[in-house]
Scaffold this motif. Structure first.
Motif: not given
Length: 175
Positions: A145-151, A135-136
């Motif tokens: 509210c920026p889009a998350p960068d999953t990398a 969990l992050y």
């Protein structure tokens, strides 16, 4: 002699075709078994030994919507319904990535985003699974509210244990 040679070649081609068909089916075993509706319980993540349960529906296209969700011991935080995707299938193993906004339980204002990565396996009989979940938590607000960068998520904030029990499988209808 020529007939015997043709018979042997035909027999070998049938065996080869049957073997490759079974092998091809084996790569999709978990994908076939994941399709359906699941009762999911996540433990080891909330304060005071709390847990949360929800319902997850996995479609044949790899979409995994996680809906409902009730929490015990959540200390004033609630989850929204969570869109998710099956991002990896191999043998009996799978990976699902889920996204949910966290909100203040009293005001409903978003205060973070939870990204959960389930890594699990379908158990014998395909009626249950077990998984570990990273969990992050990312801070969010109405203003930012920026889009998350999953990398670039880094180290998970929490590692949880997940169990799933199949509630229903879709019916195959041929017209």
């Amino acid at each position: 002699m020529k007939g015997l040679l043709h018979s042997i070649l035909f027999f070998l081609s049938v065996i080869f075709t049957a073997t490759t068909t079974v092998a091809a089916d084996d790569t999709n075993v978990v994908q076939k078994h994941l399709v359906g509706t699941w009762f999911v319980e996540v433990t080891g993540v909330l304060p005071n030994g709390g847990a949360y349960q929800n319902i997850m529906n996995v479609d044949a296209d790899g979409t995994a919507d996680i809906v409902g969700g009730w929490m015990f011991g959540a200390a004033g935080v609630k989850f929204t319904d969570s869109p998710a995707s099956v991002t990896k299938v191999e043998g009996n193993s799978f990976e699902i990535r889920m996204f949910a906004f966290l909100a203040d339980a009293e005001t409903g204002a978003p205060n973070g985003m939870n990204i959960t990565v389930y890594r699990g396996e379908i158990l014998d009989g395909a009626e249950s699974f077990k998984a570990e979940a990273d969990l992050y938590y990312l801070p969010y607000s109405v203003q930012h509210c920026p889009a998350p960068d999953t990398a670039t998520l880094g180290t998970p904030a929490t590692v949880a244990q997940v169990t799933g029990s199949k509630l229903a499988s879709p019916v195959s209808v041929n017209f």
